[in-house]
Design a protein around this motif. Sequence first.
Motif, PDB file in Angstrom:
ATOM      1  N   TRP A  11      56.536 121.913   7.644  1.00  0.00           N
ATOM      2  CA  TRP A  11      56.818 121.355   6.325  1.00  0.00           C
ATOM      3  C   TRP A  11      57.614 122.343   5.488  1.00  0.00           C
ATOM      4  O   TRP A  11      57.521 123.546   5.660  1.00  0.00           O
ATOM      5  N   GLU A  21      50.591 113.602   4.983  1.00  0.00           N
ATOM      6  CA  GLU A  21      51.715 114.330   5.589  1.00  0.00           C
ATOM      7  C   GLU A  21      52.983 113.491   5.710  1.00  0.00           C
ATOM      8  O   GLU A  21      54.072 114.033   5.833  1.00  0.00           O
ATOM      9  N   SER A  22      52.861 112.167   5.617  1.00  0.00           N
ATOM     10  CA  SER A  22      54.057 111.322   5.666  1.00  0.00           C
ATOM     11  C   SER A  22      54.899 111.485   4.397  1.00  0.00           C
ATOM     12  O   SER A  22      56.073 111.125   4.373  1.00  0.00           O
ATOM     13  N   TRP A  26      59.923 117.445   5.955  1.00  0.00           N
ATOM     14  CA  TRP A  26      59.768 118.127   7.232  1.00  0.00           C
ATOM     15  C   TRP A  26      61.092 118.709   7.708  1.00  0.00           C
ATOM     16  O   TRP A  26      62.166 118.225   7.364  1.00  0.00           O
ATOM     17  N   ARG A  45      65.004 116.632   9.852  1.00  0.00           N
ATOM     18  CA  ARG A  45      63.685 116.018  10.076  1.00  0.00           C
ATOM     19  C   ARG A  45      63.420 115.745  11.553  1.00  0.00           C
ATOM     20  O   ARG A  45      64.213 115.090  12.226  1.00  0.00           O
ATOM     21  N   THR A  47      61.282 113.816  14.586  1.00  0.00           N
ATOM     22  CA  THR A  47      60.805 112.432  14.687  1.00  0.00           C
ATOM     23  C   THR A  47      59.321 112.400  14.310  1.00  0.00           C
ATOM     24  O   THR A  47      58.630 113.431  14.340  1.00  0.00           O
ATOM     25  N   ASP A  48      58.821 111.217  13.978  1.00  0.00           N
ATOM     26  CA  ASP A  48      57.401 111.076  13.655  1.00  0.00           C
ATOM     27  C   ASP A  48      56.531 111.527  14.828  1.00  0.00           C
ATOM     28  O   ASP A  48      55.489 112.138  14.635  1.00  0.00           O
ATOM     29  N   GLU A  49      56.950 111.218  16.036  1.00  0.00           N
ATOM     30  CA  GLU A  49      56.186 111.636  17.223  1.00  0.00           C
ATOM     31  C   GLU A  49      56.160 113.159  17.344  1.00  0.00           C
ATOM     32  O   GLU A  49      55.124 113.742  17.656  1.00  0.00           O
ATOM     33  N   ILE A  51      56.359 115.280  14.925  1.00  0.00           N
ATOM     34  CA  ILE A  51      55.469 115.755  13.860  1.00  0.00           C
ATOM     35  C   ILE A  51      54.018 115.581  14.277  1.00  0.00           C
ATOM     36  O   ILE A  51      53.204 116.501  14.136  1.00  0.00           O
ATOM     37  N   ARG A  52      53.660 114.405  14.811  1.00  0.00           N
ATOM     38  CA  ARG A  52      52.272 114.153  15.245  1.00  0.00           C
ATOM     39  C   ARG A  52      51.844 115.117  16.345  1.00  0.00           C
ATOM     40  O   ARG A  52      50.684 115.517  16.400  1.00  0.00           O
TER      41      ARG A  52
END
Length: 64
Positions: A11, A21-22, A26, A45, A47-49, A51-52
């Motif tokens: 972050w 966190e969304s 990032w 940024r 990807t969401d994956e 980040i997870r």
Amino acid sequence: MREILSKEPWWARPPHPGQDESELEWGWLVHYSEGEPRFEFVRERPTDEQIRNRKGCRITPSPE
């Protein structure tokens, strides 16, 4: 020669208590090897994956 040693989703600023966190900005924390090892934050940024599935930079729950 500049070489990337590691690259991890991170972050830009730590979250406020209770912030999801969304809602965070990032990017990538990149660890370079060039003379003295150094870190750089790259505002691109993940990807969401990505980040997870990150290993670090976790939000720890507050004790209640």
